[in-house]
Each structure stands twice: as structure tokens, then as C-alpha cells.
Scaffold this active site. Sequence first.
Site, PDB file in Angstrom:
ATOM      1  CB  THR A 183      -0.952   0.028   1.212  1.00 18.07           C
ATOM      2  OG1 THR A 183      -0.252  -0.442   2.349  1.00 18.07           O
ATOM      3  CG2 THR A 183      -2.167  -0.830   0.966  1.00 18.07           C
ATOM      4  N   GLY A 184       2.163   1.085   0.049  1.00 16.76           N
ATOM      5  CA  GLY A 184       3.032   2.260  -0.070  1.00 16.76           C
ATOM      6  C   GLY A 184       3.608   2.751   1.244  1.00 16.76           C
TER       7      GLY A 184
ATOM      8  CD  GLU B  84     -14.836 -20.266 -16.827  1.00 21.57           C
ATOM      9  OE1 GLU B  84     -15.318 -19.210 -16.371  1.00 21.57           O
ATOM     10  OE2 GLU B  84     -14.200 -21.073 -16.121  1.00 21.57           O
TER      11      GLU B  84
HETATM   12  P1  ADP Z   1       4.651  -1.578   1.453  1.00 21.69           P
HETATM   13  O1  ADP Z   1       5.857  -1.047   2.146  1.00 21.69           O
HETATM   14  O2  ADP Z   1       3.378  -1.022   1.981  1.00 21.69           O
HETATM   15  O3  ADP Z   1       4.593  -3.066   1.362  1.00 21.69           O
HETATM   16  P2  ADP Z   1       5.855  -0.328  -0.811  1.00 21.69           P
HETATM   17  O4  ADP Z   1       5.965   1.061  -0.319  1.00 21.69           O
HETATM   18  O5  ADP Z   1       7.083  -1.147  -0.755  1.00 21.69           O
HETATM   19  O6  ADP Z   1       4.703  -1.093  -0.064  1.00 21.69           O
HETATM   20  O7  ADP Z   1       5.267  -0.289  -2.288  1.00 21.69           O
HETATM   21  C1  ADP Z   1       5.850  -0.966  -3.352  1.00 21.69           C
HETATM   22  C2  ADP Z   1       5.770  -0.165  -4.628  1.00 21.69           C
HETATM   23  O8  ADP Z   1       4.415   0.031  -5.029  1.00 21.69           O
HETATM   24  C3  ADP Z   1       6.327   1.220  -4.498  1.00 21.69           C
HETATM   25  O9  ADP Z   1       7.685   1.250  -4.754  1.00 21.69           O
HETATM   26  C4  ADP Z   1       5.552   2.023  -5.544  1.00 21.69           C
HETATM   27  O10 ADP Z   1       6.124   1.856  -6.814  1.00 21.69           O
HETATM   28  C5  ADP Z   1       4.208   1.332  -5.558  1.00 21.69           C
HETATM   29  N1  ADP Z   1       3.238   2.033  -4.700  1.00 21.69           N
HETATM   30  C6  ADP Z   1       2.642   1.525  -3.620  1.00 21.69           C
HETATM   31  N2  ADP Z   1       1.793   2.427  -3.082  1.00 21.69           N
HETATM   32  C7  ADP Z   1       1.884   3.539  -3.835  1.00 21.69           C
HETATM   33  C8  ADP Z   1       1.261   4.822  -3.759  1.00 21.69           C
HETATM   34  N3  ADP Z   1       0.383   5.124  -2.814  1.00 21.69           N
HETATM   35  N4  ADP Z   1       1.595   5.719  -4.694  1.00 21.69           N
HETATM   36  C9  ADP Z   1       2.481   5.419  -5.659  1.00 21.69           C
HETATM   37  N5  ADP Z   1       3.091   4.250  -5.787  1.00 21.69           N
HETATM   38  C10 ADP Z   1       2.806   3.298  -4.883  1.00 21.69           C
END
Ligand code: ADP
Length: 628
Positions: free
Chosen positions: A216-217, A434
Site C-alpha cells: 500500500t506504499g 464458464e
Molecule cells: P509496502 O511497504 O506497503 O509493502 P511499498 O511502499 O514497498 O509497499 O510499495 C511498493 C511499490 O508500489 C512502491 O515502490 C511504488 O512503486 C508502488 N506504490 C505503492 N503504493 C503507492 C502509492 N500510494 N503511490 C504510488 N506508488 C505506490
Amino acid sequence: MKRDSMKAWMRYVAARGAAVGSALTLSGMMMLSSGLGKTPALAQENRPRLSYSQLLEKIEAGEVSAVEIDSEQNLARVKLDSEKETIEVRIFDRNPQLLEALKANQVEFGEQQTASSSAMMGILTNLLLIMLLITGLMMILRRSSQATGQAMNFGKSRARFQMEAKTGVNFDDVAGIEEAKEELQEVVTFLKTPEQFTALGAKIPRGVLLIGAPGTGKTLMAKAIAGEAGVPFFSISGSEFVEMFVGVGASRVRDLFRKAKENAPCLVFIDEIDAVGRQRGTGIGGGNDEREQTLNQLLTEMDGFETNNGIIIIAATNRPDVLDTALLRPGRFDRQVIVDLPTYQGRLGILQVHARDKKLDRFVDLEAISRRTPGFSGADLANVLNEAAILTARRRKEAITPLEVRDAIDRVTVGLTLNPLLDSKKKRLIAYQEVGHSLVRTQLKNADPLDKTTILPRSGGLGGFSSWVPDEDIEGLYSRAWILDQITVSLGGRAAEVEVFGADEITDGASNDLKKVTNLARKMVTLYGMSDLGQLALENPGNEVFLGRDLMPRSEYSEAVATQIDRQIRDIAMTCYEKARRILREHRPLMDRLVDLLLERETIEGDEFRNIIAEYTQVPGQKLVKSL
Ligand code: ADP
């Protein structure tokens, strides 16, 4: 005489073995064989020969001027008056006769020993072997002492955290999680201008906990904070602390904080903190010593560093419920920010961020993609666009078209497309399953509209699938009618099998559908209060023994209620199944036509499917959807 010389020969061999004095059978044997292979007497073919008796005769006759005896090699080197060269004569071990004759005839004689070359070889071989053994032993010893040294330095020397002086990420790169962004904006100010707060006597918080599903970022957000504040970013995963040796994790924690203090102001990011921060004294066997020590060290360190020294810890987890309460108290991770899966708008934002560096065809509609991807995380969406770009490159196109995006979504959700099946009974059966799902879907009022149905097999072992377009208005909030229709659609495959091929011909292909049906029906009864049993949550999800607190998952009901739950689940499944069968029975000719078309084309898009159905029947109140 002959026997005598044989004996002498054997003694010669034995004497040479003894001379080496080797305890090593191997080299002893080598020596023996080399001795056997090269007899000194045999090597001198062209010289005049003398036997022992002839030598004695020559001495008696006064023809010998000097004799040199080599007792090591049992040789006598004889100088005859008539010959220029010395002649070698093989003699015995003891030669009283020879000595007497020499003395009696006043021949000059003496003893000179020459080391046998093969004996030397033997000694050298042995020495070499011994040296090899010693070097081998030394190497083993040195290696094991190194290993012990490593074990002792585990926590210190191999610091596993990464440091980025500049993350290069800022808030513009994070989309779709606006609330979290707003909350964390403040952390940037704490790091940038702490005076703003300290002047007023405010204490700067030490830790922020980001809670949210994977992808989720959370990491991206932490990096963005460091990037915006322009401070170094330290990151480590909770699982890196956990090692085989007790105490290693704790020393890694100390190491991390020491480094952070040296680089303050900075941001420390601990991913998957639940790996170390789980409630202490839980699980089977009462917990894990090493983990608890690590957690204690983490708690102590967080208490230990003075406030306002410019270090902010951001931790991420998707299981806040299993975290130790001591971690969550004020002064530690007192701020908790939820990072949710993105909504429609959020997904659109994330797609826009990731589309910035991609070449998109003008027909690609990010809104439509966002509409079709509920439940996708930021990482999933980034992956979809990346896959689409890869597909475009593979197909040698100039820009990403809607087709690549659709294929990429399928690839991310159901796997790679494989070659179509050859015409067979299996293919026909899959087509009926299907079409069964899809036809039932189009006939239900509360089901989401069909996106497409396909019998192209996928790498995950999927024979075919039917997808639908989720309704963004109700995303994440589902009614009883919607869930019941979902169950009915899932049972459409099995219903088609029975209607067309008969009860004896049903296959195990429906097993996944049945699992989904049981799961949904159970949730309706035990969690959502959607059955005759009333408005009760009868189960407590997420109490798995290995993850959480209780040793035994606690059920909130009696045996009698358990029987009722089972009956309710069965009732739901049976009612939906009957409904699915009824729909298919009533539309049998339509189903057959759709199956023929699907067999011919492999894939039918939702709109076409609906058009064909419209020729036969009225689709009850379904919205027409714009395709990608
Ligand atoms: P988490 O730490 O929550 O598991 P990450 O931050 O490692 O997730 O996310 C992995 C990738 O997904 C990031 O490097 C980015 O490319 C993409 N990503 C995830 N969330 C976002 C967001 N809110 N906005 C933009 N890109 C995102």
C-alpha cells in the site's frame, strides 16, 4: 649360489624398506615398487660383468688393485688392473670371505656408501605427504577459528540495515493515501524545523506506526518523508533482527540506534515490525527468548534516546493487533497512521503517478483501469502498468494500448495466458462451466456486470475464467443480496455441468468455486449476521495461534449453535445452487449457442455476450458498462 643371491635380493628389498623407516604403508609400497622396477645392477648393461666368485678368483689371482664396498647398496666397486673402469659386483650382506681374500692379497679396500636414489625418493614422498597433511590440518583449524570469530561478531560486524543519504522520493510520488500523507506532513516539519515545536515546550514524537496491507506504499511513504525533510533514511526489516543466536537481535538494535544517533537528524524505518514486536509471552511454548530480548532492547533504546534529538522512527506492519502493548504506549510508537488500500480516486492517482514515465496510447483511459481494479494495492497497480509496458515492447508497439493494459491486469490477477486447448471434451466442459457462470451473472439483478468470459488457459492451472466489472459505488460495502448473487454465480459452473452432462459427469473443476461459496456463506452466518441465527458475530477472525495471542482459537458458540451454523450454510448454498440451475435450464438453447461461440472464439467480451443474450431475453436492470 642361485638361492643365495635370491635371499640376498630379498634382504636388499627389506633393508631398503627399513631404511626409509616409514609408518606409511602407502609410501612403503611405492618405494617397494620403485625399488623393484629399477635394479642398480641391471642398469649397467654394457660394463664388463663379474660375479662374486669371479671377483674372489680375480683377487686370488692378484688382478684386482682396489675395491670399494658399498654396504648400503650391497655393491663392490672393483678396480681391475686390466680395466680402466670400475666394475660393480653384487655382494652379500656380510662378506667374511671377501674381506679375508682382500686382506690376504693386500688389496686396497674401503667402504663408501651412496644413498639409494629410490630410497631418497621414498623419503621425499613421505615428507611431502606429511607436509600436505599438516597444511590441510592448519587450514581446517584456521577456518574453524574464523567461524567462531564470526559467531561472536554476529550482531556487530554484519549490520544489515541500509542507509540512503537521499531517497529521491517526495510526496508527489505517493498518491492515493491522502489522509496518511496529511498526518505525516507534520513529521517532515518535526525533522526540518524542530525549533518550531520545542520553542513551545512540545515534545517531538519518537515513533510513527504505519498500519496497512502489503504494497500500500508504507515504505514509499517513509522514504518520501525522509526525502521531503532532506534527512538520511535508515531502513531495516524486523525479520533481520531475528537470528539463531540469542542476543544478536538486541545487539543489532543497539547498532542501528548508534548509527542513527551519529547521523541525526534522520529517519529510521523498521519494516514488518511484527516480526520482533509481537506480544511477549505468547504462542506455543510461551514465546521466543531471542525475539523478546530484541523487543526489550528496542523498547529500551526508544526510551533511551533523548527527545528532540532529531531521530524519528517509522515502523510498518499489517498486523497491529499482534503488537506488544508496550510498543504502542506514548513515548514509543504513539502515533498510528492507517494506510488503506486505495479507493477509486486513490487508484486513479497512483496510476497517474506511474503513467508519468510510460508512453500511453491516447485511447488508454486511466479512469477505466481504476474502475476495474478494486482491491488492487499501489504495488499491484504499479505492476500492471509495468507489465503493460513490457507486453508493448514485446509486441513491438510504439505506445501502450488498452489491449496491453487488459492483458496486464489478467496477468497480474490470474497468471500468464497459455496456448488454447485443442478441441476436446475437456474444452467443451470448461466452456460450459464458464458460460454457466457468465449466463447466471447476467440474469441476476444484484450481480456486477460481466467483463468477459474466456477459455484460454492460464499458467496457474486455470482452464478459463469469467471476470466482472466491480461497482465502485459500493466498493467495500456489500449487501446480503449482492453476496447471495455472488454465491449463485460461483455455483453456475457446477450447475451447468449437471444440467448438460448429468450428475454422474460432474468434475473436480468446480472445487475452487465450492471453496469460495462455503467461505462466503460461513462469513454471512458467523460474521455478518446475515442468516436466521441473528445479528451475532460468532467467530473471531485473525486469532491464528502462530500469529496472535490465544493458544486455541476461541469459538463464541455452543455445540448446538455449531450444528445450526452448518445447517444455515448448507441452506444458503443449496438455495443458490437451485437458482443457478433454474436459470440455466430456462436458457438452455442460449447457453448452447454461447458455448459454440466461445469454443470458436476462445474469449467473449461482456458487451457481445449481453448483445447475444438480448436477442433471446431481457437482461433485468443491468447497467451497460464502458469497456477499457
Ligand atoms: P509496502 O511497504 O506497503 O509493502 P511499498 O511502499 O514497498 O509497499 O510499495 C511498493 C511499490 O508500489 C512502491 O515502490 C511504488 O512503486 C508502488 N506504490 C505503492 N503504493 C503507492 C502509492 N500510494 N503511490 C504510488 N506508488 C505506490
